[in-house]
Write an enzyme that holds these catalytic residues in place. Sequence first.
Site, mmCIF file in Angstrom:
data_model
loop_
_atom_site.group_PDB
_atom_site.id
_atom_site.type_symbol
_atom_site.label_atom_id
_atom_site.label_comp_id
_atom_site.label_asym_id
_atom_site.label_seq_id
_atom_site.Cartn_x
_atom_site.Cartn_y
_atom_site.Cartn_z
ATOM 1 N N ASN A 10 0.859 -1.181 0.000
ATOM 2 C CA ASN A 10 0.000 0.000 0.000
ATOM 3 C C ASN A 10 0.896 1.232 0.000
ATOM 4 O OD1 ASN A 10 -1.842 2.004 0.495
ATOM 5 N ND2 ASN A 10 -2.548 1.187 2.463
ATOM 6 N N ARG A 96 -2.683 -2.175 -3.340
ATOM 7 C CA ARG A 96 -3.728 -1.173 -3.270
ATOM 8 C C ARG A 96 -3.507 -0.141 -4.378
ATOM 9 N NH1 ARG A 96 -5.454 2.454 1.568
ATOM 10 N NH2 ARG A 96 -7.429 3.164 0.714
ATOM 11 N N HIS A 184 -10.868 6.050 -1.087
ATOM 12 C CA HIS A 184 -11.076 5.405 0.215
ATOM 13 C C HIS A 184 -12.039 4.215 0.119
ATOM 14 C CE1 HIS A 184 -9.990 9.524 2.154
ATOM 15 N NE2 HIS A 184 -8.935 8.729 2.172
ATOM 16 N N ARG A 240 -5.525 19.603 0.867
ATOM 17 C CA ARG A 240 -6.263 19.699 -0.404
ATOM 18 C C ARG A 240 -7.474 20.619 -0.285
ATOM 19 N NH1 ARG A 240 -6.627 13.257 -0.485
ATOM 20 N NH2 ARG A 240 -4.397 12.813 -0.436
ATOM 21 N N GLU A 389 -8.531 -1.847 5.809
ATOM 22 C CA GLU A 389 -8.305 -1.911 4.356
ATOM 23 C C GLU A 389 -7.465 -3.114 3.935
ATOM 24 O OE1 GLU A 389 -7.154 1.588 5.616
ATOM 25 O OE2 GLU A 389 -8.063 2.890 4.110
#
Length: 410
Positions: A10, A96, A184, A240, A389
């Site tokens: 990941n 991922r 996500h 962001r 995850e």
Amino acid sequence: MHSLPVLVLNSGSSSIKFAVYEAGDGARTQLLEGTADGIGTDQGQFWIKDAVGKKLTDETPALPTRAEAFALVEQALRGGAFPAVEVPELGAIGHRMVSGGPTVVENQRITPELIDEMEKYTAFAPLHTPIAIYIMREALRLFPGVPNFVCLDSYFHRTIAPMAARMPIPEEYAAMGVRRYGAHGLSYESIVHQLQPRVPERLIVAHLGNGASISAIWRGASVDTSMGLTPTGGLISGTRTGDIDPGVLLFILRKIGEQKTGTAEAANELERVAAKRAGLLGVSGLSNDMRDLRQAIKAGDKEARLAVDQFTWTVKKWIGAFVAELGGVDMLVFTGGIGENDIDSRAEICAGLDALGIVLDAERNKVRGAAVISAEGSPAEVRVIPPAEELMIVNHVVRLMGSEAVGSRQ
Ligand code: ADP
């Protein structure tokens, strides 16, 4: 299947996280996990922990590029370089990936051709995709014979409504694959997974981390999500902008254009402004980290207060929008670093949402590790659930190893 050692990879813009799981007969056991962080610096961090969280190695090597970082990960997985680290022979590798673009929609086995296809859409997750692509190619080269699988965040959002997916732009750009992919997805999927078998019909999940997004989930399937083509859209987050009047970007672009000559150069600078210098960091002028901002607020910092207020106000507005979209809400889940840990953010977001059926219990909200934080009698249950995850990646890999035909390019 008896036992399958699965490596999960990941990567972020400046880190590579990895974990090895033993998967078999429904059980998933994490054997070790590690991180190479601070890529692009001459003092990175590299650590590995065993199954019970004991550090097996902890170093601060120079990690000028992703190549040095992944070389360290590979050495660790081969054994020998770190005597304390014991790794079984790998049976499969799960990667991922934020977005597969318009053509790679399903999780599936990685081939060189698939990587080439996904590479065409690097611009859709410019901070995440290049390093993920690099690692996929390296993993195919360094572990020949071990099947590699891509697990997409965009996979969970493949079910969003056409209205939510289509961007209001001319068809010629839409035809290039410009649409809402969301992000996500593995986190959202893992929340639904953890709620099984009692997944509420109308579920809203707020994944509030360094990157923040929120999703409307109907009977376990994503119907809308805040992030757009790239993870820069949607909620304001650490660095962001989130959704913003396009005129603001044009204004900044023209300003940048006064200094820079090439279009590509100006676009790169605009990206840096919108994705790395904006959000909580941009408004506070201080930090993208919620812990720093909470401390600054205590010390009376007005810009930190404004940044955090803007963050919680935006999340609140999206919750309202999703309640309207779902026709009500049965459960609201907080996850991600801020969602799991920041008591004040949860309280500020939920304040005044009684009319929507969301009533927090102030005391429960303060209990670390509390699962349910809504008040007795609140029409909607409010929960805190950590994401899982990596577990989802392992589950996808196990499923795809059993039936590789499940994956297909569209
Ligand atoms: P990423 O998106 O990088 O995976 P995380 O999910 O780890 O990010 O979330 C990072 C954010 O969580 C940071 O803003 C950090 O300040 C915040 N956070 C982590 N722990 C706490 C805490 N105990 N209290 C408040 N905020 C926290």
